[in-house]
Design a protein around this motif. Structure first.
Motif, PDB file in Angstrom:
ATOM      1  N   MET A   1       0.810  -1.216   0.000  1.00 13.79           N
ATOM      2  CA  MET A   1       0.000   0.000   0.000  1.00 13.79           C
ATOM      3  C   MET A   1       0.852   1.279   0.000  1.00 13.79           C
ATOM      4  O   MET A   1       0.769   2.094   0.918  1.00 13.79           O
ATOM      5  CB  MET A   1      -0.913   0.003   1.220  1.00 13.79           C
ATOM      6  CG  MET A   1      -1.782  -1.211   1.350  1.00 13.79           C
ATOM      7  SD  MET A   1      -3.012  -1.308   0.036  1.00 13.79           S
ATOM      8  CE  MET A   1      -4.085  -2.579   0.686  1.00 13.79           C
TER       9      MET A   1
ATOM     10  N   ASN B   1       0.298   3.627  -1.783  1.00 12.14           N
ATOM     11  CA  ASN B   1      -0.663   4.727  -1.929  1.00 12.14           C
ATOM     12  C   ASN B   1      -0.929   5.413  -0.589  1.00 12.14           C
ATOM     13  O   ASN B   1      -1.464   6.524  -0.554  1.00 12.14           O
ATOM     14  CB  ASN B   1      -1.976   4.227  -2.536  1.00 12.14           C
ATOM     15  CG  ASN B   1      -2.609   3.125  -1.719  1.00 12.14           C
ATOM     16  OD1 ASN B   1      -1.929   2.198  -1.253  1.00 12.14           O
ATOM     17  ND2 ASN B   1      -3.911   3.178  -1.526  1.00 12.14           N
TER      18      ASN B   1
ATOM     19  N   SER C   1       2.230   8.774  -2.496  1.00 15.13           N
ATOM     20  CA  SER C   1       2.918   7.962  -3.508  1.00 15.13           C
ATOM     21  C   SER C   1       4.359   7.702  -3.086  1.00 15.13           C
ATOM     22  O   SER C   1       4.884   8.325  -2.151  1.00 15.13           O
ATOM     23  CB  SER C   1       2.888   8.634  -4.880  1.00 15.13           C
ATOM     24  OG  SER C   1       4.050   9.400  -5.113  1.00 15.13           O
TER      25      SER C   1
ATOM     26  N   ILE D   1      -8.978  -0.218 -10.650  1.00 15.11           N
ATOM     27  CA  ILE D   1      -9.397   0.759  -9.640  1.00 15.11           C
ATOM     28  C   ILE D   1     -10.710   0.333  -9.004  1.00 15.11           C
ATOM     29  O   ILE D   1     -10.899   0.432  -7.784  1.00 15.11           O
ATOM     30  CB  ILE D   1      -9.513   2.156 -10.273  1.00 15.11           C
ATOM     31  CG1 ILE D   1      -8.127   2.664 -10.653  1.00 15.11           C
ATOM     32  CG2 ILE D   1     -10.202   3.140  -9.332  1.00 15.11           C
ATOM     33  CD1 ILE D   1      -8.139   3.921 -11.487  1.00 15.11           C
TER      34      ILE D   1
ATOM     35  N   ALA E   1      -6.779   3.871  -5.371  1.00 12.02           N
ATOM     36  CA  ALA E   1      -5.511   3.965  -6.098  1.00 12.02           C
ATOM     37  C   ALA E   1      -5.721   4.822  -7.335  1.00 12.02           C
ATOM     38  O   ALA E   1      -6.793   4.809  -7.942  1.00 12.02           O
ATOM     39  CB  ALA E   1      -5.016   2.579  -6.507  1.00 12.02           C
ATOM     40  N   GLU E   2      -4.703   5.573  -7.715  1.00 12.31           N
ATOM     41  CA  GLU E   2      -4.768   6.296  -8.978  1.00 12.31           C
ATOM     42  C   GLU E   2      -4.495   5.311 -10.111  1.00 12.31           C
ATOM     43  O   GLU E   2      -3.992   4.201  -9.872  1.00 12.31           O
ATOM     44  CB  GLU E   2      -3.766   7.446  -8.986  1.00 12.31           C
ATOM     45  CG  GLU E   2      -2.312   7.033  -8.853  1.00 12.31           C
ATOM     46  CD  GLU E   2      -1.422   8.244  -8.652  1.00 12.31           C
ATOM     47  OE1 GLU E   2      -1.028   8.837  -9.673  1.00 12.31           O
ATOM     48  OE2 GLU E   2      -1.110   8.582  -7.494  1.00 12.31           O
TER      49      GLU E   2
ATOM     50  N   GLY F   1      -1.084   3.925 -10.248  1.00  9.73           N
ATOM     51  CA  GLY F   1      -0.827   3.138  -9.052  1.00  9.73           C
ATOM     52  C   GLY F   1      -1.442   1.760  -9.090  1.00  9.73           C
ATOM     53  O   GLY F   1      -1.027   0.867  -8.347  1.00  9.73           O
ATOM     54  N   ALA F   2      -2.446   1.575  -9.940  1.00 12.10           N
ATOM     55  CA  ALA F   2      -3.144   0.294 -10.034  1.00 12.10           C
ATOM     56  C   ALA F   2      -2.646  -0.555 -11.188  1.00 12.10           C
ATOM     57  O   ALA F   2      -3.257  -1.576 -11.513  1.00 12.10           O
ATOM     58  CB  ALA F   2      -4.651   0.546 -10.188  1.00 12.10           C
TER      59      ALA F   2
ATOM     60  N   LEU G   1       0.869  -0.866  -5.091  1.00 13.63           N
ATOM     61  CA  LEU G   1      -0.032   0.257  -5.380  1.00 13.63           C
ATOM     62  C   LEU G   1       0.791   1.523  -5.193  1.00 13.63           C
ATOM     63  O   LEU G   1       0.913   2.043  -4.087  1.00 13.63           O
ATOM     64  CB  LEU G   1      -1.244   0.235  -4.458  1.00 13.63           C
ATOM     65  CG  LEU G   1      -2.041  -1.072  -4.422  1.00 13.63           C
ATOM     66  CD1 LEU G   1      -3.284  -0.912  -3.544  1.00 13.63           C
ATOM     67  CD2 LEU G   1      -2.438  -1.515  -5.822  1.00 13.63           C
ATOM     68  N   THR G   2       1.359   2.017  -6.282  1.00 15.51           N
ATOM     69  CA  THR G   2       2.395   3.037  -6.187  1.00 15.51           C
ATOM     70  C   THR G   2       1.879   4.422  -5.833  1.00 15.51           C
ATOM     71  O   THR G   2       2.665   5.286  -5.435  1.00 15.51           O
ATOM     72  CB  THR G   2       3.178   3.115  -7.504  1.00 15.51           C
ATOM     73  OG1 THR G   2       2.269   3.339  -8.582  1.00 15.51           O
ATOM     74  CG2 THR G   2       3.947   1.826  -7.747  1.00 15.51           C
TER      75      THR G   2
ATOM     76  N   GLY H   1      -1.948   6.962  -4.764  1.00 12.83           N
ATOM     77  CA  GLY H   1      -3.393   7.062  -4.549  1.00 12.83           C
ATOM     78  C   GLY H   1      -3.934   8.452  -4.783  1.00 12.83           C
ATOM     79  O   GLY H   1      -5.035   8.779  -4.339  1.00 12.83           O
TER      80      GLY H   1
END
Length: 409
Positions: free
Chosen positions: A44, A46, A52, A270, A281-282, A285-286, A307-308, A310
């Motif tokens: 996580m 995010n 991030s 997402i 998540a953005e 990021g997903a 999840l890089t 959010g």
């Protein structure tokens, strides 16, 4: 100095960042495990400070500046996550930061960057323009430019995530990461591969790019970074036309595979994260989750999707959820020509109710191309349980003599 940072460098960076970054949680996902057919973990990131992973690289780069460089201030260009990372890191170290952002930057990212104390300059339509303006500002003022990915210190800072991944899940076999310029995956791949070698293990690193901005596959084919013509994508965080030169040298040696996903895949990712993991998540990021949903990943033991980020604009989230529902066959927009007489709307509504579907929105108009004077169009947005239920709903209308036309999302 080797292009690939050493394990000692990553460990030093992790120690220096301990008071700046958060150790984000790693949680299992039963839904994604069922889809993949192997255990899936979600890292996580995010939930990281600034929303991030970017704070890792920005903070480590700034921590390495000399007192004279800190006095000159720093400058960066970004549409969001890098901007926030540089702004917060600069605030923590008492360094003046100037951030150039394009005019169309999402409002939450703009407000957050300003909230961290940076001077934000909004100018130009694209990040490319922001980068040019930031370079001119650095030359004019002496401010130190902080690149988003193409710098060794940034890569080492991002790579601290790799050490954290293995601390959380030493049993992991495959790690999925989105790729933009390549700083994150280069750092994580170098850190993970070095630690795995110490443990006598092998761990796969798979990069995921948006189909409309996939510069890494042609670069790997050419053997050097190449420019591509990008197309619009919701994954603005990885919308990069050319991988960084320094990250690419690491990627080509240490990343096992690079796959691409569509915007539909990202929207579905997402949506499933919202519904099943209760996580925002953005799109960028997903990307790892999107690769699982798209069948781009083979089950070979425990898989971790990072999840890089959010940081998603609420208005974009609203559109993405609708798109994700449509891509999953659960949201149907249909247009039906009807004779202009009383009772037709009620009859259509009755049939949809009989099919077990739910009308979300309706538009009834006498104006439209191809309509006869005695006809109207009824356009309905309908919620269904999936593709089979959508088709059942359409068949119910057809059997009653109506001619529903599915409107593309």
């Amino acid at each position: 100095m080797s292009a690939v940072p050493s394990l000692t460098e990553f460990e030093h960076a992790a120690h220096s960042l301990a008071e700046v970054i958060s150790h984000t949680p790693t949680l299992p996902s039963r839904a994604l495990s069922d889809i993949l057919g192997a255990p899936v973990l979600l890292k996580m990131e995010n939930l990281q400070r600034t929303g991030s992973f970017k704070i890792r690289g920005a903070a480590y780069r700034l921590s390495r500046l000399s007192p004279e460089e800190r006095a000159r201030g720093v400058v960066a260009a970004s549409a969001g996550n890098h901007a926030q990372g540089v702004a917060l890191a600069a605030q923590e170290l008492g360094i003046k930061a100037t951030i150039f952002m394009p005019l169309g930057v999402p409002v939450p990212k703009l407000l957050a960057t300003r909230g961290y104390g940076a001077d934000v300059v909004l100018e130009g339509e694209t990040v490319a323009t922001s980068l040019r303006l930031a370079a001119e500002f650095a030359e004019r003022t002496g401010a130190v430019a902080i690149p988003p990915f193409d710098h060794r210190d940034v890569i080492i800072g991002q790579g601290t995530l790799g050490l954290e991944l293995l601390e959380d899940a030493p049993e992991v076999d495959t790690i999925l990461l989105g790729i933009g310029g390549g700083g994150l995956i280069a750092g994580v791949a170098a850190a993970v591969k070095a630690r795995a070698a110490e443990l006598g293990r092998s761990i796969r690193i798979i990069g995921v790019q948006a189909e409309n901005a996939a510069a890494v596959p042609p670069s790997l084919e050419a053997g050097h970074p190449v420019d591509i013509v990008t197309r619009p994508t919701i994954a603005d965080g990885i919308l990069v036309a050319r991988p960084g030169a320094i990250p690419f040298e690491i990627i080509k040696d240490l990343v096992d595979e690079v796959v691409t996903v569509t915007d539909d895949d990202l929207a579905r990712a997402i949506l499933i994260l919202l519904e099943q993991a209760k996580v925002v998540a953005e799109p960028a990021g997903a990307a790892g989750v999107a690769a699982i949903l798209a069948g781009k990943v083979k089950p070979t033991g425990t898989t971790m999707a990072v999840l890089t980020g959010g940081n998603i604009d609420p208005l974009l989230l609203q559109r993405v959820v609708s798109h994700g529902l449509a891509a999953s066959g659960r949201y149907l927009t249909i247009r039906i020509p009807l004779p202009d007489r009383p009772g037709q709307l009620a009859r259509v509504s009755e049939l949809i109710a009989e099919a077990g579907a739910n009308v979300i929105e309706a538009m009834h108009t006498r104006h439209g191309h191809g309509l006869q004077i005695s006809e109207v169009f009824l356009e309905l947005s309908v919620e269904t349980r999936g593709p089979e239920h959508s088709e059942h709903t359409l068949d119910t209308l057809r059997r009653a003599g109506f001619e529903p036309l599915v409107v593309p999302d």
